[in-house]
Design a protein around this motif. Structure first.
Motif, PDB file in Angstrom:
ATOM      1  N   GLN A 163       0.783  -1.175   0.016  1.00 41.59           N
ATOM      2  CA  GLN A 163       0.082   0.052  -0.062  1.00 41.59           C
ATOM      3  C   GLN A 163       0.856   1.235  -0.209  1.00 41.59           C
ATOM      4  O   GLN A 163       0.750   2.321  -0.743  1.00 41.59           O
ATOM      5  N   ARG A 164       2.192   1.083   0.747  1.00 35.78           N
ATOM      6  CA  ARG A 164       2.894   2.461   0.718  1.00 35.78           C
ATOM      7  C   ARG A 164       3.310   2.510  -0.472  1.00 35.78           C
ATOM      8  O   ARG A 164       3.492   3.675  -0.947  1.00 35.78           O
ATOM      9  N   ARG A 165       3.888   1.443  -1.453  1.00 39.01           N
ATOM     10  CA  ARG A 165       4.388   1.502  -2.658  1.00 39.01           C
ATOM     11  C   ARG A 165       3.219   1.977  -3.679  1.00 39.01           C
ATOM     12  O   ARG A 165       3.528   3.073  -4.593  1.00 39.01           O
ATOM     13  N   TYR A 166       2.258   1.688  -3.263  1.00 35.42           N
ATOM     14  CA  TYR A 166       1.041   2.268  -4.313  1.00 35.42           C
ATOM     15  C   TYR A 166       0.741   3.750  -3.922  1.00 35.42           C
ATOM     16  O   TYR A 166       0.620   4.493  -4.942  1.00 35.42           O
ATOM     17  N   GLN A 167       0.778   4.064  -2.810  1.00 32.91           N
ATOM     18  CA  GLN A 167       0.845   5.528  -2.361  1.00 32.91           C
ATOM     19  C   GLN A 167       1.934   6.380  -3.244  1.00 32.91           C
ATOM     20  O   GLN A 167       1.769   7.517  -3.744  1.00 32.91           O
ATOM     21  N   GLN A 168       3.090   5.776  -3.104  1.00 35.13           N
ATOM     22  CA  GLN A 168       4.319   6.308  -3.700  1.00 35.13           C
ATOM     23  C   GLN A 168       4.070   6.327  -5.448  1.00 35.13           C
ATOM     24  O   GLN A 168       4.612   7.409  -6.025  1.00 35.13           O
ATOM     25  N   THR A 169       3.562   5.344  -5.787  1.00 30.00           N
ATOM     26  CA  THR A 169       3.231   5.174  -7.367  1.00 30.00           C
ATOM     27  C   THR A 169       2.513   6.389  -7.702  1.00 30.00           C
ATOM     28  O   THR A 169       2.608   7.068  -8.800  1.00 30.00           O
ATOM     29  N   GLN A 207      10.912   9.019 -16.466  1.00 29.80           N
ATOM     30  CA  GLN A 207      11.892   9.249 -15.781  1.00 29.80           C
ATOM     31  C   GLN A 207      11.378   9.519 -14.101  1.00 29.80           C
ATOM     32  O   GLN A 207      12.364   9.632 -13.237  1.00 29.80           O
ATOM     33  N   GLN A 208      10.169   9.762 -14.063  1.00 28.80           N
ATOM     34  CA  GLN A 208       9.593  10.168 -12.814  1.00 28.80           C
ATOM     35  C   GLN A 208       9.304   8.745 -12.000  1.00 28.80           C
ATOM     36  O   GLN A 208       9.133   8.903 -10.615  1.00 28.80           O
ATOM     37  N   PHE A 209       9.341   7.683 -12.480  1.00 23.51           N
ATOM     38  CA  PHE A 209       9.108   6.289 -11.545  1.00 23.51           C
ATOM     39  C   PHE A 209      10.432   5.637 -11.210  1.00 23.51           C
ATOM     40  O   PHE A 209      11.434   5.616 -11.911  1.00 23.51           O
ATOM     41  N   ASN A 210      10.302   5.291  -9.968  1.00 21.37           N
ATOM     42  CA  ASN A 210      11.570   4.583  -9.554  1.00 21.37           C
ATOM     43  C   ASN A 210      11.461   3.019  -9.621  1.00 21.37           C
ATOM     44  O   ASN A 210      12.447   2.226  -9.853  1.00 21.37           O
ATOM     45  N   ASP A 211      10.013   2.705  -9.616  1.00 19.47           N
ATOM     46  CA  ASP A 211       9.815   1.129  -9.477  1.00 19.47           C
ATOM     47  C   ASP A 211       9.545   0.857 -11.173  1.00 19.47           C
ATOM     48  O   ASP A 211       8.704   1.250 -11.627  1.00 19.47           O
TER      49      ASP A 211
END
Length: 417
Positions: A163-169, A207-211
């Motif tokens: 869920q945390r990764r989803y919010q970051q996405t 370029q804005q995505f780390n995953d």
């Protein structure tokens, strides 16, 4: 007679003490006690009657009846003594017969007493074994519940992390839209064609995505279609309105297609062979999705795998029966279930591999507007009645080897990247 009884009980006790035994209290048998008293009174009455008969017989022998107590009246030739001898012989025969009857009864009574004590000892031992087994089962169930709770906590932590990764996405998505719009405007202002401007915008957004997974999912489903519509409206709103509507339909269809593929991939995670069906335990899990999938965000639900117990003849329940029992135990209400399509994933044989891949798949559903939620069971769907008696957190019987496998921590899975 007292000497005989003393020797008899001494031999009986010696035989018992010669063997290692567990001393337990044995309550007396009322029937045996009553029979013992009755027999003692009966033999006493027989001896008293024999003695009375001897005395009366001796008195009838004449003036020398007082010699009836002579220890050897049969040794004299006097007619009076011959009479006394006959009385004494008759008395001795009667006493001998009484003694024989009493000895036979004592042997029977001793055997009956021994059988009674053995029966009571067995009853006490059976009750003790029953209580011990029940306590062991209760202790084992507590251990299983604690282990299952630990696994559930770990699973919840994984979902929280997703869920945390989803919010970051989502934050990355917003930044990507801004970067793409600026890059598109700059490209148009510099005289590039629309295709070149779109390429610049797409590269700037990526370029804005780390995953990498979030990057591919977002660009492949939502970002490209949204940016196409946005750019088309800004460049030539009036002329591109019809084309924009078409692109919107394509975007929605792309999302729906992606959702359908997501669900198909999730269902196909469970792979097994004939050897797995023979040598491994079988689990089942539910995946619930909307009956009518749209392009909007909609929740799906899934359960952790549940061990399916065998019948007494070593066969398994049918898939329809398993699905009905699992649905009946879910915490969802009927209104929620009425709008859901149910997928029963069964049989699941490799529980560790399935759980790692399936939970990872459910976590990635956020990226295509399919946030997944883990749901519990209100009660265990099946009877905990199997061969080894082991149960998991839900009360579900499990094999030891499966329990050890599910307790092992996974490495290099989706949650620990």
């Amino acid at each position: 007679m007292r000497l005989f009884l003393t020797l008899f009980y001494f031999c009986l006790c010696s035989k018992l003490f010669a063997q290692p035994v567990t001393y337990t209290y044995i309550e007396p048998n009322p029937q045996l006690e009553a029979d013992k008293k009755a027999k003692e009174a009966y033999f006493k009455r027989l001896r008293d009657d024999a003695f009375t008969n001897w005395t009366n017989c001796s008195k009838q022998c004449g003036s020398h009846a007082a010699d009836a107590n002579n220890p050897d009246p049969c040794g004299k030739s006097d007619p009076i003594n011959v009479c006394l001898c006959a009385c004494a012989t008759k008395y001795q025969g009667a006493v001998s017969n009484i003694d024989k009857q009493e000895q036979d009864w004592l042997r029977t009574a001793a055997q009956r007493q021994k059988d009674w004590e053995n029966k009571k000892v067995k009853e006490q031992q059976d009750e003790l074994n029953k209580q011990t087994k029940l306590q062991q089962q209760q202790d084992f169930q507590k251990q299983q519940q604690a282990a299952a709770q630990d696994r559930l906590n770990q699973l919840q932590q994984q979902i929280d992390e997703q869920q945390r990764r989803y919010q970051q996405t989502q934050l990355d998505f917003a930044n990507a839209q801004t970067a793409a719009d600026n890059a598109y405007q700059a490209a148009i202002a510099s005289g590039k064609k629309e295709s070149g401007a779109m390429l610049d915008a797409t590269l700037a957004a990526s370029q804005q995505f780390n995953d990498p997974n979030a990057q591919l999912a977002t660009l492949g489903v939502g970002l490209a279609a949204s940016l196409f519509m946005h750019w088309g409206e800004k460049k030539q709103e009036r002329l591109e309105r019809e084309a924009a509507l078409k692109r919107e339909e394509e975007r929605k269809q792309a999302i729906i297609d992606a959702k359908n593929k997501f669900i198909t991939d999730a269902i196909n995670i469970n792979k097994y062979g004939f050897e797995d069906l023979v040598s491994k335990s079988r689990y089942a899990a539910l995946l619930l999705v909307r009956k009518n999938i749209s392009s909007e965000q909609e929740e799906i639900y899934f359960t952790i795998p549940v061990l399916i117990p065998k019948y007494a003849d070593s066969t398994y329940p049918l898939k329809d029966e398993i699905e009905k029992k699992l649905l009946k135990s879910l915490t969802l209400d009927r209104n929620q279930l009425a709008n859901m399509k149910v997928y029963t994933l069964y049989p699941i044989t490799d529980i560790k591999k399935f759980q790692n891949e399936f939970v990872k798949k459910m976590g990635s559903g956020h990226l295509i507007y399919l946030p997944a939620e883990l749901i519990d069971f209100s009660n265990y769907p099946f009877n905990a009645n199997n061969s080894n008696g082991e149960t998991d957190f839900w009360g579900n019987p499990v094999k030891k080897e499966n329990k050890n496998e599910t307790n092992k921590s996974t490495k290099n899975d989706f949650w620990n990247n």
